[in-house]
Design a protein around this motif. Structure first.
Motif, short mmCIF file in Angstrom:
data_model
loop_
_atom_site.label_atom_id
_atom_site.label_comp_id
_atom_site.label_asym_id
_atom_site.label_seq_id
_atom_site.Cartn_x
_atom_site.Cartn_y
_atom_site.Cartn_z
N TYR A 1 1.62 7.18 13.25
CA TYR A 1 1.25 6.35 12.08
C TYR A 1 0.88 7.21 10.87
O TYR A 1 1.35 6.97 9.76
CB TYR A 1 0.07 5.43 12.42
CG TYR A 1 -0.30 4.56 11.24
CD1 TYR A 1 0.40 3.39 10.96
CD2 TYR A 1 -1.31 4.94 10.36
CE1 TYR A 1 0.10 2.61 9.85
CE2 TYR A 1 -1.62 4.16 9.24
CZ TYR A 1 -0.90 3.00 8.99
OH TYR A 1 -1.19 2.25 7.89
N ASP B 1 -11.45 5.30 9.83
CA ASP B 1 -10.97 4.16 9.05
C ASP B 1 -11.27 2.84 9.76
O ASP B 1 -11.37 2.79 10.99
CB ASP B 1 -9.46 4.28 8.79
CG ASP B 1 -9.16 5.13 7.56
OD1 ASP B 1 -10.11 5.58 6.90
OD2 ASP B 1 -7.96 5.33 7.27
N ARG C 1 0.83 -1.21 0.00
CA ARG C 1 0.00 0.00 0.00
C ARG C 1 0.86 1.25 0.00
O ARG C 1 0.51 2.26 -0.59
CB ARG C 1 -0.90 0.05 1.25
CG ARG C 1 -1.99 -0.98 1.27
CD ARG C 1 -3.02 -0.67 2.34
NE ARG C 1 -2.59 0.01 3.53
CZ ARG C 1 -2.52 -0.54 4.74
NH1 ARG C 1 -2.81 -1.79 4.93
NH2 ARG C 1 -2.14 0.18 5.78
N HIS D 1 -4.09 3.18 15.40
CA HIS D 1 -4.24 2.37 14.20
C HIS D 1 -3.81 0.94 14.52
O HIS D 1 -2.87 0.72 15.28
CB HIS D 1 -3.34 2.96 13.10
CG HIS D 1 -3.53 2.37 11.75
ND1 HIS D 1 -2.94 1.20 11.34
CD2 HIS D 1 -4.26 2.81 10.69
CE1 HIS D 1 -3.29 0.94 10.09
NE2 HIS D 1 -4.09 1.90 9.67
MN MN Z 1 -5.03 2.18 7.70
#
Ligand code: MN
Ligand code: GDP
Length: 356
Positions: free
Chosen positions: A243, A200, A164, A353
């Motif tokens: 993060y 998210d 990613r 996260h």
């Molecule tokens: Mn993520």
């Protein structure tokens, strides 16, 4: 050159002309045999299965002046829309969502999931949890849950963090993410929505008062600091690290880099190939200033992001293309600012996260 002569029409021409007109009129007004034998298209107002003709619903009036957006949304019963693009389902996300103590009856959940194998698995897991919650204790149930499936292919086959985050994959990936977010907001934003909380699917830990805390700042766009818990392999100690690097204040270096770019090129944060020297909120933690210390921002991340619904209503969305050399959530902040709103960060207010 001959002179213009008016010819007397002969009876045969008149007869032919008349039949042609009759022929045309017939086909204009008489339904063709195939459509005549076809049943009328279903109308939502004319349900014939019961034989009863339903009347059209009355005009629904929403007094949008009564839809408040205040620093005390709970007191004012403000409706919150929590939006989550979801490629994978994390139980930690759902458990954290359930522990949010803003009245669930005022919360609508909206999800969008890709149409691939992983998205199918996530949809199944999500639906199972939704069903459990919506049949569970009344106080845990949400007002409404909307699940969308993406109508375009996600560009990456792998959802692994290393894949990613590769620079070459970023533009395509962030374009797809933008489209997913745009589909989600444009489909779910209702006339009564006061606030939109973007969250998210891999945010697994936030304070239970997340919504109240973010709203209490009364800012149009506000973002907490997204960290990640991990175990330090050398010391075996539990530690945390920043993060999300998408919340930042702009720099001259970044502006200089942008000035040299082609119109479709984008600036990315956190890549050595592109030294922007922006001031990152990730590194602005100053615990002594307290949880509610604010900083102004020029770019925001979307892992957790609280937005007054009016910002979206004004047209602020997630550009799936280079917008001032920015895309997705960073482009969203730029667009909000072009619409004269502002973006604010809370460096000392942390959300966490998932650690892959
Ligand atoms: Mn993520
Ligand atoms: P990162 O943490 O910044 O690397 O970004 P993620 O990969 O975690 O993506 C951000 C959010 O979007 C997460 O909630 C993902 O589950 C979700 N997501 C990632 N890719 C897609 C996609 O192709 N479609 C949809 N609908 N959601 C996605």
């Amino acid at each position: 050159m001959g002179s213009v002569r008016i010819k007397r029409a002969n009876p045969l021409t008149i007869l032919l002309g008349t039949s042609l007109v009759v022929f045309i009129v017939y086909f204009l007004f008489v339904p063709s045999s195939s459509s005549a034998s076809r049943p009328a298209p279903p109308s939502p107002f004319h349900k014939t299965s019961t034989g009863v003709r339903a009347s059209p619903p009355p005009v629904v009036r929403y007094d949008m002046n009564s839809v408040t957006v205040t620093k005390d949304p709970e007191q004012n019963k403000e409706k919150i829309l929590i939006l989550t693009p979801m490629a994978r389902f994390y139980q930690g996300y759902w458990d954290n969502l359930l522990q949010l103590n803003y009245p669930h009856e005022l919360i609508t959940l909206g999800f969008i999931l890709p149409k691939n194998k992983e998205g199918n698995a996530a949809t199944a897991a999500l639906q199972a949890e939704v069903a459990k919650t919506q049949k569970g204790p009344i106080d845990s149930r949400f007002k409404e849950v909307i699940i969308l499936r993406q109508d375009f292919e996600p560009p990456l086959t792998s959802q692994d963090e290393s894949e990613r985050h590769k620079l070459n994959n970023q533009k395509e990936r962030r374009a797809a993410m933008s489209k997913a977010r745009n589909s989600l907001i444009f489909t779910t934003l209702g006339p009564m929505t006061s606030w939109v909380l973007w969250l998210d699917a891999d945010i697994v830990e936030t304070p239970p008062t997340l919504i109240q805390d973010l709203a209490s700042h009364d800012q149009p766009v506000i973002v907490p600091n997204c960290f990640q818990r991990y175990t330090n392999s050398e010391t075996n100690q539990d530690e945390e690290r920043p993060y999300d690097f998408n919340s930042w204040q702009d720099s001259q270096s970044a502006r200089d880099l942008a000035a040299k770019m082609g119109p479709d090129d984008i600036l990315l944060e956190g890549y050595a190939e592109m030294p922007t020297y922006r001031a990152l909120m990730a590194y602005m933690v100053e615990e002594n200033k307290g949880m509610h210390h604010e900083v102004p921002l020029d770019g925001v991340g979307g892992t957790a992001l609280m937005v007054k619904a009016d910002v979206h209503r004004d047209g602020a969305m997630f550009p799936p293309f280079s917008f001032y050399h920015l895309m997705e959530t960073e482009g969203f902040c730029k667009m909000a600012r072009r619409l004269t709103w502002t973006c604010t960060g809370l460096p000392n207010y942390k959300v966490y996260h998932y650690n892959e």
